[in-house]
Design a protein around this motif. Sequence first.
Motif, PDB file in Angstrom:
ATOM      1  N   ASP A 178       0.833  -1.207   0.000  1.00  0.00           N
ATOM      2  CA  ASP A 178       0.000   0.000   0.000  1.00  0.00           C
ATOM      3  C   ASP A 178       0.867   1.257   0.000  1.00  0.00           C
ATOM      4  OD1 ASP A 178      -2.818  -1.081   0.390  1.00  0.00           O
ATOM      5  OD2 ASP A 178      -1.686  -2.135   1.940  1.00  0.00           O
ATOM      6  N   THR A 179       1.995   1.156   0.691  1.00  0.00           N
ATOM      7  CA  THR A 179       2.970   2.258   0.686  1.00  0.00           C
ATOM      8  C   THR A 179       4.366   1.651   0.684  1.00  0.00           C
ATOM      9  OG1 THR A 179       3.046   2.339   3.107  1.00  0.00           O
ATOM     10  CG2 THR A 179       1.507   3.856   2.024  1.00  0.00           C
ATOM     11  N   VAL A 180       5.347   2.525   0.436  1.00  0.00           N
ATOM     12  CA  VAL A 180       6.735   2.075   0.399  1.00  0.00           C
ATOM     13  C   VAL A 180       7.552   3.018   1.284  1.00  0.00           C
ATOM     14  CG1 VAL A 180       8.755   1.921  -1.109  1.00  0.00           C
ATOM     15  CG2 VAL A 180       6.544   1.048  -1.893  1.00  0.00           C
ATOM     16  N   GLN A 181       8.396   2.444   2.125  1.00  0.00           N
ATOM     17  CA  GLN A 181       9.250   3.274   2.981  1.00  0.00           C
ATOM     18  C   GLN A 181      10.702   3.113   2.547  1.00  0.00           C
ATOM     19  OE1 GLN A 181       8.670   2.892   7.206  1.00  0.00           O
ATOM     20  NE2 GLN A 181       6.460   2.629   7.010  1.00  0.00           N
ATOM     21  N   ALA A 182      11.447   4.200   2.614  1.00  0.00           N
ATOM     22  CA  ALA A 182      12.875   4.119   2.288  1.00  0.00           C
ATOM     23  C   ALA A 182      13.662   5.050   3.200  1.00  0.00           C
ATOM     24  CB  ALA A 182      13.099   4.478   0.826  1.00  0.00           C
ATOM     25  N   ALA A 183      14.924   4.681   3.412  1.00  0.00           N
ATOM     26  CA  ALA A 183      15.804   5.496   4.265  1.00  0.00           C
ATOM     27  C   ALA A 183      17.192   5.637   3.628  1.00  0.00           C
ATOM     28  CB  ALA A 183      15.911   4.881   5.660  1.00  0.00           C
ATOM     29  N   SER A 184      17.870   4.486   3.370  1.00  0.00           N
ATOM     30  CA  SER A 184      19.279   4.523   2.932  1.00  0.00           C
ATOM     31  C   SER A 184      19.502   5.460   1.748  1.00  0.00           C
ATOM     32  CB  SER A 184      19.749   3.116   2.550  1.00  0.00           C
ATOM     33  OG  SER A 184      19.746   2.275   3.669  1.00  0.00           O
ATOM     34  N   VAL A 185      18.640   5.354   0.752  1.00  0.00           N
ATOM     35  CA  VAL A 185      18.844   6.127  -0.476  1.00  0.00           C
ATOM     36  C   VAL A 185      18.850   7.632  -0.201  1.00  0.00           C
ATOM     37  CG1 VAL A 185      16.393   6.199  -1.161  1.00  0.00           C
ATOM     38  CG2 VAL A 185      18.166   6.352  -2.909  1.00  0.00           C
ATOM     39  N   PHE A 186      18.121   8.059   0.838  1.00  0.00           N
ATOM     40  CA  PHE A 186      18.053   9.500   1.104  1.00  0.00           C
ATOM     41  C   PHE A 186      19.279   9.995   1.871  1.00  0.00           C
ATOM     42  CE2 PHE A 186      13.582   8.036   0.750  1.00  0.00           C
ATOM     43  CZ  PHE A 186      13.415   8.497  -0.551  1.00  0.00           C
ATOM     44  N   TYR A 187      19.989   9.077   2.513  1.00  0.00           N
ATOM     45  CA  TYR A 187      21.288   9.447   3.082  1.00  0.00           C
ATOM     46  C   TYR A 187      22.277   9.647   1.930  1.00  0.00           C
ATOM     47  CZ  TYR A 187      20.186   8.341   7.975  1.00  0.00           C
ATOM     48  OH  TYR A 187      19.667   8.350   9.255  1.00  0.00           O
ATOM     49  N   GLN A 188      22.139   8.798   0.907  1.00  0.00           N
ATOM     50  CA  GLN A 188      23.119   8.809  -0.175  1.00  0.00           C
ATOM     51  C   GLN A 188      22.833   9.883  -1.222  1.00  0.00           C
ATOM     52  OE1 GLN A 188      22.382   4.697  -0.899  1.00  0.00           O
ATOM     53  NE2 GLN A 188      24.102   3.994   0.331  1.00  0.00           N
ATOM     54  N   LYS A 189      21.537  10.156  -1.471  1.00  0.00           N
ATOM     55  CA  LYS A 189      21.207  11.091  -2.565  1.00  0.00           C
ATOM     56  C   LYS A 189      20.451  12.331  -2.101  1.00  0.00           C
ATOM     57  CE  LYS A 189      21.222   7.671  -6.224  1.00  0.00           C
ATOM     58  NZ  LYS A 189      20.454   6.908  -7.200  1.00  0.00           N
ATOM     59  N   GLY A 190      20.208  12.437  -0.821  1.00  0.00           N
ATOM     60  CA  GLY A 190      19.462  13.602  -0.312  1.00  0.00           C
ATOM     61  C   GLY A 190      17.961  13.342  -0.370  1.00  0.00           C
ATOM     62  N   ILE A 191      17.255  14.022   0.536  1.00  0.00           N
ATOM     63  CA  ILE A 191      15.805  13.796   0.620  1.00  0.00           C
ATOM     64  C   ILE A 191      15.104  14.249  -0.652  1.00  0.00           C
ATOM     65  CG2 ILE A 191      13.733  14.614   1.833  1.00  0.00           C
ATOM     66  CD1 ILE A 191      15.022  13.999   4.358  1.00  0.00           C
ATOM     67  N   GLU A 192      15.688  15.258  -1.317  1.00  0.00           N
ATOM     68  CA  GLU A 192      15.052  15.783  -2.535  1.00  0.00           C
ATOM     69  C   GLU A 192      14.960  14.710  -3.622  1.00  0.00           C
ATOM     70  OE1 GLU A 192      17.810  16.820  -1.169  1.00  0.00           O
ATOM     71  OE2 GLU A 192      19.432  17.037  -2.629  1.00  0.00           O
ATOM     72  N   TYR A 193      15.749  13.622  -3.478  1.00  0.00           N
ATOM     73  CA  TYR A 193      15.669  12.534  -4.463  1.00  0.00           C
ATOM     74  C   TYR A 193      14.273  11.887  -4.439  1.00  0.00           C
ATOM     75  CZ  TYR A 193      16.797   8.400  -7.190  1.00  0.00           C
ATOM     76  OH  TYR A 193      16.783   7.424  -8.153  1.00  0.00           O
ATOM     77  N   GLY A 194      13.554  12.066  -3.341  1.00  0.00           N
ATOM     78  CA  GLY A 194      12.171  11.575  -3.275  1.00  0.00           C
ATOM     79  C   GLY A 194      11.324  12.178  -4.383  1.00  0.00           C
ATOM     80  N   ALA A 195      11.576  13.469  -4.704  1.00  0.00           N
ATOM     81  CA  ALA A 195      10.807  14.138  -5.765  1.00  0.00           C
ATOM     82  C   ALA A 195      11.110  13.492  -7.120  1.00  0.00           C
ATOM     83  CB  ALA A 195      11.137  15.624  -5.795  1.00  0.00           C
ATOM     84  N   VAL A 196      12.378  13.101  -7.303  1.00  0.00           N
ATOM     85  CA  VAL A 196      12.767  12.431  -8.563  1.00  0.00           C
ATOM     86  C   VAL A 196      12.028  11.093  -8.646  1.00  0.00           C
ATOM     87  CG1 VAL A 196      14.713  11.407  -9.835  1.00  0.00           C
ATOM     88  CG2 VAL A 196      15.056  13.517  -8.510  1.00  0.00           C
ATOM     89  N   MET A 197      12.025  10.353  -7.548  1.00  0.00           N
ATOM     90  CA  MET A 197      11.348   9.044  -7.541  1.00  0.00           C
ATOM     91  C   MET A 197       9.863   9.211  -7.869  1.00  0.00           C
ATOM     92  SD  MET A 197      13.197   7.317  -4.206  1.00  0.00           S
ATOM     93  CE  MET A 197      12.140   5.880  -4.100  1.00  0.00           C
ATOM     94  N   LEU A 198       9.246  10.241  -7.306  1.00  0.00           N
ATOM     95  CA  LEU A 198       7.802  10.419  -7.537  1.00  0.00           C
ATOM     96  C   LEU A 198       7.527  10.889  -8.964  1.00  0.00           C
ATOM     97  CD1 LEU A 198       6.941  11.867  -4.028  1.00  0.00           C
ATOM     98  CD2 LEU A 198       6.123   9.694  -4.976  1.00  0.00           C
ATOM     99  N   ASN A 199       8.428  11.721  -9.507  1.00  0.00           N
ATOM    100  CA  ASN A 199       8.272  12.117 -10.921  1.00  0.00           C
ATOM    101  C   ASN A 199       8.416  10.917 -11.843  1.00  0.00           C
ATOM    102  OD1 ASN A 199       7.627  14.769 -10.794  1.00  0.00           O
ATOM    103  ND2 ASN A 199       9.775  15.461 -10.715  1.00  0.00           N
ATOM    104  N   ASP A 200       9.392  10.057 -11.516  1.00  0.00           N
ATOM    105  CA  ASP A 200       9.597   8.844 -12.329  1.00  0.00           C
ATOM    106  C   ASP A 200       8.389   7.912 -12.215  1.00  0.00           C
ATOM    107  OD1 ASP A 200      12.031   9.865 -13.008  1.00  0.00           O
ATOM    108  OD2 ASP A 200      13.224   8.471 -11.802  1.00  0.00           O
ATOM    109  N   LEU A 201       7.802   7.845 -11.025  1.00  0.00           N
ATOM    110  CA  LEU A 201       6.593   7.022 -10.842  1.00  0.00           C
ATOM    111  C   LEU A 201       5.467   7.558 -11.736  1.00  0.00           C
ATOM    112  CD1 LEU A 201       4.632   5.031  -9.354  1.00  0.00           C
ATOM    113  CD2 LEU A 201       4.433   6.730  -7.531  1.00  0.00           C
ATOM    114  N   LYS A 202       5.303   8.883 -11.717  1.00  0.00           N
ATOM    115  CA  LYS A 202       4.261   9.516 -12.553  1.00  0.00           C
ATOM    116  C   LYS A 202       4.496   9.213 -14.032  1.00  0.00           C
ATOM    117  CE  LYS A 202       2.531  13.610 -10.364  1.00  0.00           C
ATOM    118  NZ  LYS A 202       3.050  14.854  -9.902  1.00  0.00           N
ATOM    119  N   ALA A 203       5.761   9.363 -14.459  1.00  0.00           N
ATOM    120  CA  ALA A 203       6.096   9.139 -15.876  1.00  0.00           C
ATOM    121  C   ALA A 203       5.781   7.684 -16.257  1.00  0.00           C
ATOM    122  CB  ALA A 203       7.568   9.450 -16.124  1.00  0.00           C
TER     123      ALA A 203
END
Length: 327
Positions: free
Chosen positions: A261-286
């Motif tokens: 129903d949802t997805v949680q992540a932590a490690s990737v945001f240490y490595q790429k910054g929290i703003e990478y969440g916006a990239v993931m969500l844009n890619d999901l939309k695309a």
Amino acid sequence: MTDLSVTYMGLKLKSPLILGSCGLSNSIRKLQEAERAGFGAVVLKSIFEEEISREVTSALKSDSYLEHSQSYDYISQYQEQISFDRLLNTVRIAKESLSIPVIASINCFSTGGWMKYAKAIEEAGADALEVNYFVLPADFDKTAGDYQAGYFKLVEALKRELSIPIGLKTSSYFTDLAHFMQQLSYTGIAALVLFNRFHSPDINLDTLEFSASNNFSRQEELANTLRWVGLLSEKLRCDLSATTGVHDAAGMIKLLLAGADTVQAASVFYQKGIEYGAVMLNDLKAWMDKHEFSAINDFKAKLNYTRIEQPDAYFRIQFMKYMSGIE
Ligand SMILES: Cc1cc2nc3c(=O)[nH]c(=O)nc-3n(C[C@H](O)[C@H](O)[C@H](O)COP(=O)(O)O)c2cc1C
């Protein structure tokens, strides 16, 4: 218009991506960044049961007279209160600063003293409580049943205390994982969070000391979560949040397809910054646009094991040339 919104633990989330409990979710500035990036919710850094006990013990160790005096109970309660006050303060400030749901988190191994504070977390305004509970089955005198009884006892106690939704975060190290997770989902919890990732021990060959390794997950770790989300999601009577090994939109989409129903992540945001969440969500939309899905429900659980032509793929554990293409 692509709609990323989902419902999780009875809460309306603007996207299925949740910032998992970690050091980043201890900072209000980072939580605000997560909201701006489009995360659907945040799970605050856990307060640890042993953190409370340790503070109490070290405060008292410095004064051995106290340890045996009548002041002992008073001081240990006072120390406990300080730790919890810190957590409650974070919950309050997070609630004031954010409009997305704030999920508080407790990391525990017993139904001990901390239980009395659960209600205070609710009163501080947390939208839900995620309880990270796992006891390493390393006691030679205990059976699987003994360990599992602890989970039911915990949920029962929490349900008596709380009216906010309760999520249970745990591991895949159970002998009868499918059956046990299903039984837990029948207890009235709002969600299972699968799976917690453990601190990994290592040995330093230079200093001959024990050390920690692999603080961050690798993308390959997604496979275990994917298998079990695909096998369990249709059979649970609560929501399922998937975690461990999500490092990009592809990982998130796979888990949604398997039924999370949802997805949680932590490690990737240490490595790429929290703003990478916006990239993931844009890619999901695309990806959704490409496949003409206008809402998450259009594809969620589409590749759950009950819905695919070859459900065996989820059960296959041994290598075969036919399955892997490698001799
Ligand atoms: C530095 C760090 C601190 C973490 N602290 C907590 C914690 O306090 N409570 C908790 O439940 N999980 C904690 N986690 C686990 C994450 O919430 C998550 O379940 C796990 O890292 C797997 O997700 P990932 O593969 O995206 O990292 C932590 C993870 C990391 C990397």
